[in-house]
Design an enzyme around this catalytic site. Structure first.
Site, short mmCIF file in Angstrom:
data_model
loop_
_atom_site.label_atom_id
_atom_site.label_comp_id
_atom_site.label_asym_id
_atom_site.label_seq_id
_atom_site.Cartn_x
_atom_site.Cartn_y
_atom_site.Cartn_z
N HIS A 53 1.68 -9.07 -2.93
CA HIS A 53 0.59 -8.08 -2.82
C HIS A 53 1.23 -6.70 -2.89
CE1 HIS A 53 -3.38 -6.60 -1.55
NE2 HIS A 53 -2.72 -5.71 -0.84
N GLU B 126 2.21 -10.20 1.27
CA GLU B 126 2.57 -8.80 1.09
C GLU B 126 4.07 -8.65 1.35
OE1 GLU B 126 -0.22 -6.07 2.83
OE2 GLU B 126 0.79 -4.31 2.00
N ASP C 114 0.85 -1.20 0.00
CA ASP C 114 0.00 0.00 0.00
C ASP C 114 0.89 1.25 0.00
OD1 ASP C 114 0.85 -0.63 2.65
OD2 ASP C 114 -0.66 0.70 3.48
N ASP D 8 1.43 -17.89 -3.42
CA ASP D 8 2.09 -16.85 -4.21
C ASP D 8 1.04 -16.16 -5.07
OD1 ASP D 8 3.91 -15.22 -5.36
OD2 ASP D 8 4.93 -16.77 -6.54
#
Ligand code: 9MR
Ligand code: 9MR
Length: 608
Positions: free
Chosen positions: A532, A590, A187, A581
């Site tokens: 991620h 992540e 993020d 994965d």
């Protein structure tokens, strides 16, 4: 046209089918290989416990060593019947070695000196890739991973309005220029709490061995400036953390603890803060700057159109700033005295602000970013006092340490919510004014922890210095933080068993695990490819790259399986197999700054 060429480069670079697409042989080992004098262990997933003959062959098929497997038995951590192969006796360097057992051949591996140097460098390069506010330059990372600056001018004000729980926040009267720093993970949040431990870890690697990443050793814009590249990278985050400090004299309306859980089993930081108190917040640090709402995957940082906001200051963020700025004041002394002085002033100001406001906790009530909430702050106070004492030698900090329950207490692996060990490490290696008897006691506590971790290796089949059940979110980083303590134990004693514990850890991360998975992108035949991440999102958009080499997956998570991929596996996987994965699997796969930082520390340690 440009786009087409770009796509071709990226796909050829990333999606070439190879060994990773073939089924893994049942022989799990470090897919890079081994340094000549290290322990060399492979684990066989077997059908039963009957000992089997194995051979180690070189690239021409010549037998280098033969032996018999040793039965381990049924293993709970992996859910497999396991046997152990120990070929530590082979020290001859070579490439293309294979183990042959039970009719199967392992993937090829090497025995080589300096095996971990590329890993240390690429793991450190992760932080440049994660930089906010500056373009990531093709001449440094290659065209595939280059991108324009994300959040190039981040001049923002505080969240105002009603949060998810109906609490009304007034906002603040100021804006802060908080441009720069590292994105936390997949993020685009920039969090002071997690930034603190990540930065500390890189700075500690530097403090332990200042020559490890000499100027010019990393591909970063600052290479060639006469300063260690690790310090340069760390400074990029330090400068950001300094910007997150509330200006002097500012008042704020904040929730002041203690928070009382309203539901059974609820953690205090998830409880409702009843109301807001007016406090003098000058010198505190904001918890984070982040998007108002979660952005979709993929979203390259330059395409993020969400509103960016400062979230309320917290005591934990303030102490993360105090600790790292104190470390900064110590390490930039003689490198850039002006910067060191700025850091010292900020650290002292933060410390005073935390003492004045010791119970301002994060609330779990905002959308669009992670919480990093913590209501147990005695460890953050201890950590900050330790860094300030190591830097200044002032008696007041030693008194704070002596009053702390963490001083001399049992050592555990650190993590973002539990930072006491960071302080203990600093006191054990870098506090000239700490009495020798105390240094001895703290080093003893680190050795005790290392011995406990080695004892844990006996409780799981793959022989890692970790517990057998309950793998938390980011388990790979918990394991690396243990390896860091094992590395220090080796520094203190020179005993080979501690290095073997560090090697067992890196072996596990690079393939000696029941998934035959290297959790580090670009390292090993079967390396992680789909983290991620909002930019390294090749599996969602073929025009985007996959991860650059040297990026660590959070790893198996058997306890907080909250994403859709994990939820489907819940209750059906042995702890070490609760992983996939898959880019959607944010609870499993992540990447994060506080996870790659101990990879840098440990890989650099193995290389020293
Ligand atoms: O990326 C995820 C987003 O699509 C979801 O809406 C959101 C809901 O919780 O979660 C996001 O994933 C975050 C996760 O919750 C915590 N770690 C960071 C993840 C974002 O990168
Ligand atoms: O690493 C964090 C982990 O300990 C927590 O259990 C988890 C859920 O709160 O959040 C993790 O941190 C994420 C953060 O909130 C947002 N950026 C990505 C981090 C890694 O997933």
């Amino acid at each position: 046209m440009m786009r087409a060429i770009f796509a071709v480069i990226v796909t050829s670079m990333l999606a070439a089918p190879g060994i990773a697409d073939t089924p893994a042989p049942p022989i799990d080992l470090n897919q890079l290989g081994f340094e000549p004098s290290d322990a060399k262990v492979a684990i066989l997933r077997a059908k039963d416990s009957l000992p089997l003959d194995w051979t180690l062959v070189d690239s021409a098929g010549h037998v280098l060593l033969r032996g018999k497997t040793q039965a381990i038995g049924k293993d709970g951590a992996s859910g497999e019947e396991l046997q152990r192969i120990d070929f530590s006796a082979v020290e001859a360097p070579g490439e293309g070695y294979r183990l042959i057992v039970a009719g199967a051949s392992s993937d090829a591996f090497a025995i080589r000196k300096k095996l971990y140097r590329p890993l240390a460098k690429d793991a450190a390069a992760f932080f440049y890739h994660q930089r906010a506010g500056v373009p990531i330059e093709a001449k440094l990372v290659g065209a595939g991973w280059a991108r324009p600056a994300g959040h190039a001018r981040e001049i923002v004000t505080c969240f105002a309005g009603t949060d998810e729980r109906g609490l009304k926040w007034p906002g603040c009267s100021y804006r802060l220029d908080v441009t720069g720093g590292w994105y936390d993970a997949g993020d685009h949040g920039k969090y002071v709490v997690n930034g603190g431990i990540a930065l500390w870890t890189l700075l500690n690697a530097y403090e332990r061995r200042p020559t490890a990443f000499a100027d010019g050793s990393l591909k970063i814009p600052e290479a060639g400036n006469g300063v260690s590249d690790l310090l340069d990278e760390a400074r990029y985050e330090m400068a950001f953390l300094l910007r997150m400090q509330v200006p002097q004299g500012m008042h704020a309306k904040l929730p002041v603890g203690p928070f009382k859980p309203v539901k059974p089993g609820q953690s205090p930081w998830e409880a409702d803060a009843a109301d807001l108190d007016d406090i003098d917040a000058g010198g505190m640090a904001h918890q984070k700057v982040a998007d108002r709402f979660w952005t979709a995957l993929p979203t390259p940082p330059q395409d993020d159109r969400q509103e960016r906001l400062l979230y309320p200051p917290t005591t934990a963020a303030t102490l993360n700033l105090a600790a790292t700025a104190a470390q900064c004041a110590r390490l930039w002394r003689g490198v850039d005295d002006g910067f060191a002085a700025r850091c010292r002033a900020a650290a002292e100001r933060a410390w005073r602000a935390a003492l004045r406001n010791p119970q301002v906790y994060a609330t779990n009530s905002f959308t669009g970013s992670g919480g990093y909430g913590d209501t147990q702050l005695s460890d953050e106070f201890y950590w900050a006092a330790a860094e300030l004492f190591a830097t200044t030698g002032e008696a007041a900090y030693l008194e704070a340490l002596r009053r702390s329950p963490h001083f001399g207490a049992q050592v555990e692996e650190p993590g973002w919510p539990s930072t006491a060990t960071l302080g203990t490490i600093t006191l054990a290696i870098a506090a000239p004014k700490l009495p020798a008897a105390d240094v001895k006691r703290l080093r003893g506590a680190i050795l005790d922890a290392a011995d406990r971790f080695l004892a844990n290796s006996k409780g799981n089949g793959y022989g890692i210095p970790y517990r057998a059940s309950d793998y938390p979110w980011g388990s790979n980083s918990a394991l690396l933080n243990r390896a860091m303590l094992l590395g220090l134990a080796h520094d203190f004693t020179g005993e080979a068993k501690y290095r073997a514990g560090v090697v067992a850890t890196i072996d596990y991360l690079l393939g000696r695990n029941p998934l035959s998975q290297s959790y580090v992108s670009g390292f090993g035949a079967r390396a992680m490819r789909n983290p991620h991440h909002r930019f390294w999102a090749h599996s969602l958009d073929a025009r985007l790259p996959g991860p650059p080499p040297g990026v660590l997956s959070g790893g198996p998570n058997s306890t907080a399986m909250s994403d859709d991929v994990a939820a489907k596996m819940k209750g059906k996987c042995a702890p070490q197999k609760c992983w996939a994965d898959d880019i959607r699997a944010y609870a499993l796969n992540e990447v994060a700054i506080n996870w790659n930082a101990p990879l840098v520390w440990v890989a650099a340690w193995l290389d020293s």
